[in-house]
Scaffold this motif. Structure first.
Motif, PDB file in Angstrom:
ATOM      1  N   GLU B 135       0.791  -1.144  -0.017  1.00 25.24           N
ATOM      2  CA  GLU B 135      -0.126   0.117  -0.020  1.00 25.24           C
ATOM      3  C   GLU B 135       0.780   1.205   0.045  1.00 25.24           C
ATOM      4  OE1 GLU B 135      -4.195   1.273  -0.134  1.00 25.24           O
ATOM      5  OE2 GLU B 135      -3.441  -0.835   0.529  1.00 25.24           O
ATOM      6  N   LYS B 136       2.109   1.061   0.604  1.00 26.10           N
ATOM      7  CA  LYS B 136       2.846   2.182   0.691  1.00 26.10           C
ATOM      8  C   LYS B 136       3.294   2.899  -0.572  1.00 26.10           C
ATOM      9  CE  LYS B 136       7.076   2.758   3.130  1.00 26.10           C
ATOM     10  NZ  LYS B 136       7.832   2.094   4.070  1.00 26.10           N
ATOM     11  N   GLU B 137       3.572   1.978  -1.410  1.00 27.34           N
ATOM     12  CA  GLU B 137       4.311   2.418  -2.521  1.00 27.34           C
ATOM     13  C   GLU B 137       3.119   2.850  -3.529  1.00 27.34           C
ATOM     14  OE1 GLU B 137       7.296   0.025  -4.303  1.00 27.34           O
ATOM     15  OE2 GLU B 137       8.242  -0.371  -2.313  1.00 27.34           O
ATOM     16  N   MET B 138       1.926   2.643  -3.132  1.00 23.88           N
ATOM     17  CA  MET B 138       0.892   2.635  -4.111  1.00 23.88           C
ATOM     18  C   MET B 138       0.684   4.035  -4.779  1.00 23.88           C
ATOM     19  SD  MET B 138      -1.282  -0.022  -4.759  1.00 23.88           S
ATOM     20  CE  MET B 138      -2.542  -0.610  -3.391  1.00 23.88           C
ATOM     21  N   MET B 139       0.950   5.194  -3.826  1.00 27.19           N
ATOM     22  CA  MET B 139       0.859   6.501  -4.202  1.00 27.19           C
ATOM     23  C   MET B 139       1.948   6.912  -5.298  1.00 27.19           C
ATOM     24  SD  MET B 139      -1.931   7.935  -3.909  1.00 27.19           S
ATOM     25  CE  MET B 139      -1.795   9.562  -4.565  1.00 27.19           C
ATOM     26  N   ALA B 140       2.997   6.242  -4.857  1.00 25.61           N
ATOM     27  CA  ALA B 140       4.127   6.544  -5.887  1.00 25.61           C
ATOM     28  C   ALA B 140       3.927   6.144  -7.179  1.00 25.61           C
ATOM     29  CB  ALA B 140       5.519   6.011  -5.362  1.00 25.61           C
ATOM     30  N   TRP B 141       3.286   4.851  -7.068  1.00 28.69           N
ATOM     31  CA  TRP B 141       2.847   4.196  -8.444  1.00 28.69           C
ATOM     32  C   TRP B 141       1.816   5.304  -9.246  1.00 28.69           C
ATOM     33  CZ3 TRP B 141       3.638   0.504 -11.958  1.00 28.69           C
ATOM     34  CH2 TRP B 141       4.692  -0.353 -11.586  1.00 28.69           C
ATOM     35  N   LEU B 142       0.766   5.743  -8.472  1.00 24.50           N
ATOM     36  CA  LEU B 142      -0.346   6.055  -9.009  1.00 24.50           C
ATOM     37  C   LEU B 142       0.128   7.641  -9.569  1.00 24.50           C
ATOM     38  CD1 LEU B 142      -3.121   5.023  -6.535  1.00 24.50           C
ATOM     39  CD2 LEU B 142      -2.791   4.300  -9.102  1.00 24.50           C
ATOM     40  N   GLN B 143       0.807   8.316  -8.836  1.00 20.29           N
ATOM     41  CA  GLN B 143       1.197   9.629  -9.086  1.00 20.29           C
ATOM     42  C   GLN B 143       2.681   9.738  -8.802  1.00 20.29           C
ATOM     43  OE1 GLN B 143      -0.983  12.244  -6.542  1.00 20.29           O
ATOM     44  NE2 GLN B 143      -1.349  13.636  -8.237  1.00 20.29           N
ATOM     45  N   PRO B 144       3.596   9.335  -9.834  1.00 23.17           N
ATOM     46  CA  PRO B 144       5.179   9.557  -9.349  1.00 23.17           C
ATOM     47  C   PRO B 144       5.394  11.088  -9.482  1.00 23.17           C
ATOM     48  CG  PRO B 144       4.458   8.108 -11.352  1.00 23.17           C
ATOM     49  CD  PRO B 144       3.367   8.777 -11.146  1.00 23.17           C
ATOM     50  N   ILE B 145       4.917  11.765 -10.371  1.00 24.01           N
ATOM     51  CA  ILE B 145       5.124  13.442  -9.587  1.00 24.01           C
ATOM     52  C   ILE B 145       4.056  14.266  -9.502  1.00 24.01           C
ATOM     53  CG2 ILE B 145       5.846  15.485 -10.981  1.00 24.01           C
ATOM     54  CD1 ILE B 145       7.136  13.758 -13.149  1.00 24.01           C
ATOM     55  N   GLN B 146       4.150  14.712  -8.359  1.00 22.89           N
ATOM     56  CA  GLN B 146       2.983  15.529  -7.796  1.00 22.89           C
ATOM     57  C   GLN B 146       3.356  16.989  -7.784  1.00 22.89           C
ATOM     58  OE1 GLN B 146       2.954  14.970  -3.637  1.00 22.89           O
ATOM     59  NE2 GLN B 146       0.935  15.407  -3.434  1.00 22.89           N
ATOM     60  N   ILE B 147       2.301  17.694  -7.996  1.00 27.46           N
ATOM     61  CA  ILE B 147       2.630  19.174  -8.216  1.00 27.46           C
ATOM     62  C   ILE B 147       2.283  19.799  -6.951  1.00 27.46           C
ATOM     63  CG2 ILE B 147       2.026  21.312  -9.293  1.00 27.46           C
ATOM     64  CD1 ILE B 147       3.579  19.642 -11.093  1.00 27.46           C
ATOM     65  N   GLU B 148       2.993  20.745  -6.235  1.00 28.35           N
ATOM     66  CA  GLU B 148       2.640  21.308  -4.977  1.00 28.35           C
ATOM     67  C   GLU B 148       2.346  22.790  -5.315  1.00 28.35           C
ATOM     68  OE1 GLU B 148       4.055  19.948  -0.708  1.00 28.35           O
ATOM     69  OE2 GLU B 148       5.274  21.232  -1.557  1.00 28.35           O
ATOM     70  N   ALA B 149       1.263  23.526  -4.979  1.00 32.49           N
ATOM     71  CA  ALA B 149       1.018  24.699  -5.442  1.00 32.49           C
ATOM     72  C   ALA B 149       1.508  25.535  -4.108  1.00 32.49           C
ATOM     73  CB  ALA B 149      -0.324  24.896  -5.722  1.00 32.49           C
ATOM     74  N   HIS B 150       2.285  26.592  -4.440  1.00 31.80           N
ATOM     75  CA  HIS B 150       2.531  27.715  -3.503  1.00 31.80           C
ATOM     76  C   HIS B 150       2.052  29.051  -3.798  1.00 31.80           C
ATOM     77  CE1 HIS B 150       5.271  24.764  -1.196  1.00 31.80           C
ATOM     78  NE2 HIS B 150       5.641  24.484  -2.486  1.00 31.80           N
ATOM     79  N   PRO B 151       0.834  29.206  -3.580  1.00 25.23           N
ATOM     80  CA  PRO B 151       0.520  30.807  -4.101  1.00 25.23           C
ATOM     81  C   PRO B 151       1.001  31.740  -3.224  1.00 25.23           C
ATOM     82  CG  PRO B 151      -1.532  29.454  -3.575  1.00 25.23           C
ATOM     83  CD  PRO B 151      -0.308  28.552  -3.168  1.00 25.23           C
ATOM     84  N   ILE B 152       1.939  32.452  -3.451  1.00 26.98           N
ATOM     85  CA  ILE B 152       2.814  33.426  -2.786  1.00 26.98           C
ATOM     86  C   ILE B 152       1.828  34.604  -2.231  1.00 26.98           C
ATOM     87  CG2 ILE B 152       4.764  34.821  -2.553  1.00 26.98           C
ATOM     88  CD1 ILE B 152       5.695  33.340  -4.911  1.00 26.98           C
TER      89      ILE B 152
END
Lengths: 388, 363
Positions: B135-152
């Protein structure tokens, strides 16, 4: 009937002799829509400048950058070595966003770990944020799919496709396919301009009459006796002029700036008449509070912006406190703008906008009564004063 | 003059008190109606922005509801989706947003895009589990690259911060322009300009300065009240501290008054025309300030024109100071423009003198 026609003629010549009123009821409705459409004619923001801090420096990270650069929304203007350097670009407003790719970007992907790309956006305009964020999200989703296939290894072509997207989904933007700013803002503004200029025109004319006839709101003429006749005679003048303005907005402005028009011409006319009448009678009722000609500019102009927000077009009415919803129902523009957008942009028929349509007729009835009552009480006062 | 600005402050902040509109009415048109699609409908309802309370059984019904303005968006699941998904035949689901209403349309799109991604992911997850992935590696499988928004500066995407901070000063500037012209013009209208001029010892500067000083003070007080209301009472982001914003407020009030005097001076004696221009100018400044639609994407002529609007400079300074907290030197040109607006009446000094002596009010 004769009296109404006399009042009609008298009011019309009265307007034509006043440059200030002419500016507001001819110049503004004709020119302002063009000006506004011109401002927003580019519709969407393309190629928002952004900089990249690529700490990874691998083929994978360069793929990400070039893909983001290739989207229509974002343009990468520089590659910086550190966040400090990138910040300089944002401070000078030469870039509006920073993409930060972490040092172990490619490594994480190889090691089957989740990696995070930072997207720092300047919040001076929501459209920058939207462009920067959506471009990055789209690219990441796209790359994710490819990465998944690489990992799964041997498969047939069709298998790959299905692993990429087991369920396909699509997004359909109805009525405004490019999410354009002009297509969204101009239609309601066209209607708002009609109401605001009517308020100004009728208010100024009231001020003019008061100034000319020693504070009385109607001229000393024997034809001006029945309040209903006065209201109808005056309304005919403005209705005539504004039908032309409304049709001009619907046909010319929409065509020149290729704004979305799905609406039926007759439906629009059937809707325009009650809207204009409601605005005219509303303006007459309010004009009771105007004593000098210039007063109405002071009072009515700044209202335009709050009214646009009250209509629920820019700020969704579902998130509006109920008190302001009640306030908004006082103004014809609330229903006028919503109804017009539905007719022209969304191609609704009158039965689809039944609520707005009925509300406008109700306003016509209410404001006709109040306007007549206003004139009636004033005439009674006049008679009292003059006979004394 | 006193009431209007205060009503505006309260109006805008209370109208958008929610910050980001949530739970906007949306719907599902579920033609398939199987346990899996019903599960999906429940997933949709947890979306932050949408309140998926309505359910229709055909596309037509949902479309009609959208046309009547009951919903802003709907998800369309055609018949046979479940069957196709199970047999790996790549079915298609669609979501429809009403982009004639831009803000709800955009916000819902973001949510729905995420959900649209989640549907296939949910199915892939079943497959991955079959492969035997922890289960732990699941997210890395499903969404290898994640975008993190930082609205300044505005981390919650608060529309109240974004819009109120600009719209209310815009209305202030509009009112200042109008009242400035109105009060000066009234002298001509009431034919008291000569007495007024005599009272000021035949000095244009004293006449205008003394006339407008009470208004200056009043508007500065109101501007400070606005600053207090925004930055302290509502806690809007203010990196530079409220003192700086108050100073900028003073500068903006003076600049608007100066600009009003300039406009009236150009039109000397024609109060009504000057007021017309002021109102057109003031209303246009909401567009040309560039906080809704960026100036950089407008026609070059409009870009050049935008520097003539005090609100544009206030906007640039505000973003630089309060939102981002950068050094003031990046917006020095805007500060200079505002100071130039303050000094602009000097340009029309001689016109006022002729106006005092010669011009009459033209009806």
């Amino acid at each position: 009937m004769k009296k109404i026609l006399y009042i009609f003629y008298h009011e019309l010549t009265d307007i034509l002799h006043d440059l200030g009123i002419m500016i507001f009821i001819f110049f503004v409705p004709l020119v302002y829509p063009l000006l506004y459409s011109w401002v927003y004619t580019n519709e969407i923001v393309r190629e928002v400048p952004a900089v990249v801090v690529d700490e990874s420096g691998t083929a994978r990270s360069r793929e990400f950058i070039s893909k983001v650069d290739a989207t229509p929304d974002v343009r990468i203007v520089a590659r910086c070595r550190s966040m400090e350097e990138a910040k300089q670009w944002v401070m000078a407003h030469e870039a509006y966003g920073i993409y930060k790719i972490p040092r172990n970007f490619a490594l994480d992907i190889w090691q089957h770990k989740q990696t995070t790309v930072g997207c720092y956006c300047d919040m001076s305009s929501m459209l920058y944020y939207k462009g920067l964020y959506l471009a990055a999200t789209d690219v990441s989703l796209d790359m994710n799919r490819d990465i998944k296939i690489e990992r799964l290894g041997s498969m047939t072509e069709r298998d790959k496709e299905i692993t990429q997207m087991p369920v396909e989904y699509e997004h359909v933007k109805l009525y405004n396919p490019s999410s354009g700013f002009a297509s969204f803002l101009i239609p309601p503004v066209l209607m708002l301009i009609l109401q605001q200029t009517l308020l100004l025109g009728i208010g100024m004319q009231m001020g003019r009459t008061r100034e000319r006839w020693n504070g009385f709101i109607i001229p000393f003429k024997r034809q001006y006796k029945n309040p209903i006749y006065i209201v109808i005679g005056k309304a005919m003048v403005y209705l005539g002029i504004y039908l032309v303005m409304g049709i001009y907005a619907f046909t010319c402005v929409n065509r020149w700036f290729s704004l979305p028009v799905l609406g039926d011409y007759l439906t629009f006319l059937a809707f325009l008449v009650p809207y204009l009448l409601a605005c005219i009678f509303f303006a007459m009722t309010l004009s009771a509070f105007i004593y000098r000609r210039e007063d109405c500019i002071l009072i009515f102009v700044f209202l335009s912006v709050p009214l646009l927000f009250l209509s629920g077009l820019s700020w969704p009415s579902s998130a509006m406190p109920s008190f302001w919803k009640v306030v908004s129902s006082v103004f014809p523009s609330t229903y006028g703008m919503n109804g017009y957008v539905r007719i022209t942009t969304m191609g609704c028929s009158l039965s689809d906008i039944r609520t707005e349509y009925l509300a406008l007729w109700l306003q016509v009835a209410v404001y006709l009564t109040t306007a007549s009552l206003m004139y009636r009480s004033h005439i009674l006062k006049m008679v009292e004063k003059t006979t004394r | 003059m006193i009431l209007a600005p205060i009503v505006c402050i309260v109006f805008f902040t209370s109208l958008m008190s929610k910050g980001l509109p949530t739970d906007m009415p949306a719907a599902v048109a579920d033609e398939d109606d199987t346990p899996i699609t019903r599960k999906l409908v429940r997933v949709l309802d947890v979306m932050e922005m949408a309140d998926v309370s309505k359910k229709y059984h055909t596309f037509g019904e949902a479309h009609k509801a959208m046309r009547q303005g009951e919903i802003y968006a709907f998800f369309y699941i055609p018949k046979g989706t479940t069957a196709e998904a199970i047999s790996s035949r790549q079915p298609k689901v669609s979501f429809y947003t009403n982009d004639a209403y831009l803000v709800p349309g955009n916000l819902l799109m973001k949510d729905m895009k995420m959900t649209g991604e989640l549907i296939p992911l949910a199915l892939t997850r079943e497959k991955l589990r079959a492969v035997g992935l922890p289960e732990k590696e699941m997210m890395a499988w499903l969404q290898p690259i994640q975008i993190e928004a930082h609205p300044i500066g505005n981390p919650t995407l608060d529309y109240n911060v974004y819009l109120s901070n600009m719209v209310v000063p815009g209305i202030f500037i509009l009112l200042i322009l109008l009242t400035t012209v109105y009060t000066i013009g009234s002298e001509w209208k009431n034919k008291t300009q000569k007495t007024w001029y005599a009272m000021a010892d035949l000095s244009v500067a004293i006449a205008l300065g003394a006339k407008l000083l009470p208004q200056t003070l009043l508007y500065i007080m109101q501007w400070w009240l606005m600053d207090y209301w925004f930055f302290i009472h509502h806690g809007f982001p203010c990196q530079c501290g409220i003192g700086t914003m108050m100073l900028i407020g003073v500068l903006t009030v003076l600049a608007s008054q100066g600009f009003g005097v300039l406009l009236f001076g150009i039109q000397a004696g024609m109060m009504r025309v000057a007021m017309c221009i002021c109102s057109l100018w003031g209303i246009l400044s909401f567009s040309l300030a560039g906080f809704t639609y960026p100036v950089t994407d407008m026609h070059p002529i409009l870009q050049g024109l935008s520097v003539w609007f005090p609100l544009r400079h206030y906007y640039l300074i505000y973003v630089n100071q309060a939102l981002d907290g950068f050094s003031i030197r990046y917006v020095l040109p805007s500060v200079c423009w505002l100071i130039a607006f303050c000094a602009s009446p000097l340009l029309v000094h001689y016109r006022y003198r002729t106006a005092f002596l010669k011009y009459e009010y033209l009806p």
